[in-house]
Write a protein that holds these residues in place. Sequence first.
Motif, mmCIF file in Angstrom:
data_model
loop_
_atom_site.group_PDB
_atom_site.id
_atom_site.type_symbol
_atom_site.label_atom_id
_atom_site.label_comp_id
_atom_site.label_asym_id
_atom_site.label_seq_id
_atom_site.Cartn_x
_atom_site.Cartn_y
_atom_site.Cartn_z
ATOM 1 N N ALA A 16 0.833 -1.201 0.000
ATOM 2 C CA ALA A 16 0.000 0.000 0.000
ATOM 3 C C ALA A 16 0.870 1.255 0.000
ATOM 4 O O ALA A 16 0.591 2.216 -0.732
ATOM 5 N N GLY A 17 1.929 1.247 0.789
ATOM 6 C CA GLY A 17 2.825 2.395 0.827
ATOM 7 C C GLY A 17 3.528 2.618 -0.493
ATOM 8 O O GLY A 17 3.726 3.767 -0.922
ATOM 9 N N ARG A 20 1.095 4.321 -2.843
ATOM 10 C CA ARG A 20 0.912 5.731 -2.497
ATOM 11 C C ARG A 20 2.132 6.559 -2.883
ATOM 12 O O ARG A 20 2.002 7.693 -3.381
ATOM 13 N N ASP A 21 3.324 6.009 -2.668
ATOM 14 C CA ASP A 21 4.546 6.731 -3.028
ATOM 15 C C ASP A 21 4.583 7.045 -4.521
ATOM 16 O O ASP A 21 4.986 8.151 -4.928
ATOM 17 N N TRP A 23 2.023 7.351 -6.597
ATOM 18 C CA TRP A 23 1.034 8.372 -6.919
ATOM 19 C C TRP A 23 1.492 9.757 -6.475
ATOM 20 O O TRP A 23 1.313 10.741 -7.182
ATOM 21 N N GLU A 24 2.104 9.832 -5.293
ATOM 22 C CA GLU A 24 2.580 11.129 -4.814
ATOM 23 C C GLU A 24 3.715 11.666 -5.678
ATOM 24 O O GLU A 24 3.918 12.882 -5.759
ATOM 25 N N ASP A 94 -6.754 10.337 -12.227
ATOM 26 C CA ASP A 94 -6.826 10.680 -10.811
ATOM 27 C C ASP A 94 -8.163 11.330 -10.491
ATOM 28 O O ASP A 94 -8.746 11.100 -9.425
ATOM 29 N N THR A 101 -14.040 7.906 -5.035
ATOM 30 C CA THR A 101 -13.797 7.919 -3.586
ATOM 31 C C THR A 101 -14.795 8.817 -2.875
ATOM 32 O O THR A 101 -15.427 8.402 -1.889
ATOM 33 N N LEU A 131 -8.195 1.321 -0.726
ATOM 34 C CA LEU A 131 -7.079 2.045 -0.108
ATOM 35 C C LEU A 131 -7.339 3.543 -0.125
ATOM 36 O O LEU A 131 -7.131 4.249 0.880
ATOM 37 N N ARG A 132 -7.805 4.056 -1.250
ATOM 38 C CA ARG A 132 -8.022 5.501 -1.387
ATOM 39 C C ARG A 132 -9.118 5.985 -0.439
ATOM 40 O O ARG A 132 -9.047 7.121 0.054
ATOM 41 N N TRP A 135 -7.350 6.438 2.924
ATOM 42 C CA TRP A 135 -6.488 7.626 2.945
ATOM 43 C C TRP A 135 -7.319 8.909 2.981
ATOM 44 O O TRP A 135 -6.946 9.874 3.655
ATOM 45 N N ASP A 140 -4.565 5.145 7.838
ATOM 46 C CA ASP A 140 -3.870 4.159 7.025
ATOM 47 C C ASP A 140 -4.743 2.926 6.901
ATOM 48 O O ASP A 140 -5.052 2.274 7.907
#
Length: 390
Positions: A16-17, A20-21, A23-24, A94, A101, A131-132, A135, A140
């Motif tokens: 999951a991390g 997210r990394d 996407w960021e 996105d 979401t 997951l979204r 967040w 988390d």
Amino acid sequence: MARLIALEVSADPRAAGAVRDRWEAGDAILPLDPTAPRTELDALLSALRPDRIATLDDPAGRSLPAPLPTADGTALVVATSGSTGTPKGVELTDAALAASTSGSLARLRCQDGEIWRVPLPLHHVAGLTALRRGWALGTDPDAVAPGDLDALLAPGADRVAVVPTQLHRWLDRDAAAGPRRVLLGGAAASTELLARAAAAGIEVTTSYGMTETCGGCVYDGRALDGVEVEVAEDGRIRVRGAVRFAGYRGDPAASAAVLDDEGWFTSGDLGRLEADGRLTVLGRIDDVVISGGENVPLSVVVTALRSHPDVADAAAIGRPDPEWGEVVHAVVVPRDGAHPPTLAALRAHVRGRHPAAFAPRAVTVVDALPRDAMGKATRAALRAALGEPG
């Protein structure tokens, strides 16, 4: 232009991390199932041509040859099943994922601080959208392995997204355990399953959607805010709204075949709008058997079979027949393996609810249905289990 990163994701807590990394960092992700056969992964990479491939152990990864361009704003490319040909890559922006979401959280009346448990594969859109949601609530999400029932039922989560197979196993294990609010999707749920969950004090919201709509976009038969649903003259379900996909990666002809100039996406599912506006999903258009000139939606047959008191689970496929063209073949899991239901009993049960063509002409009794990670008993898997070519 954005970069598309093929990222192997699994039940590893780091997955999951890693998503997210990426996407960021502004990358788009093509999630890969690391347990898939190498030949399947190679075919997918060849068809969808990402810029790089990375793993959880090697997040930098390596470049791949001749990547296709990826439009800015693209966040996710999810591969559809390649069982019937070359896999297609569903491009989701996105903005579409954000609309999915926000629409989901609003309909479910979620509160900031709630924790989502995610026992769904992260190479499917349902796992990633779950997951979204977490967040977006400032927490988390708790991503666990899809088959880990102990982790699914552990305390510490407020909500969970599951498929019917997982809910069945949950209720069989301990109906008093686990989160009390469930988003159920991925496959049709029987009325019996929903009744068992309600009796256990579990609040279930059923969802309908597909990869092309960022997963579930219709909850309990009603479209999320900002989503329009209609049924075309041929019975196909059509969807329009911010959650709709941008197109199939590198395949404008396939995109044009299902997207029109007014923004409608025409799915491969059959449906009916009830008098109160709710959508009833009747099944895949290619899961309709034409027997004696009558259209028989196999999903309707399955629902009838599952309502038989001696049936724990069921599926159905069509088989060629010289007299009728096609006939229904039932595949059932009995409640009592020593006393399975007979073909005559199943035929009478189905005929009490539907026309004669809906009644199975053959039955195979199995210990369990072959289901994929999203709880679906696919036609190819059923035929393989019966020793037939897919």
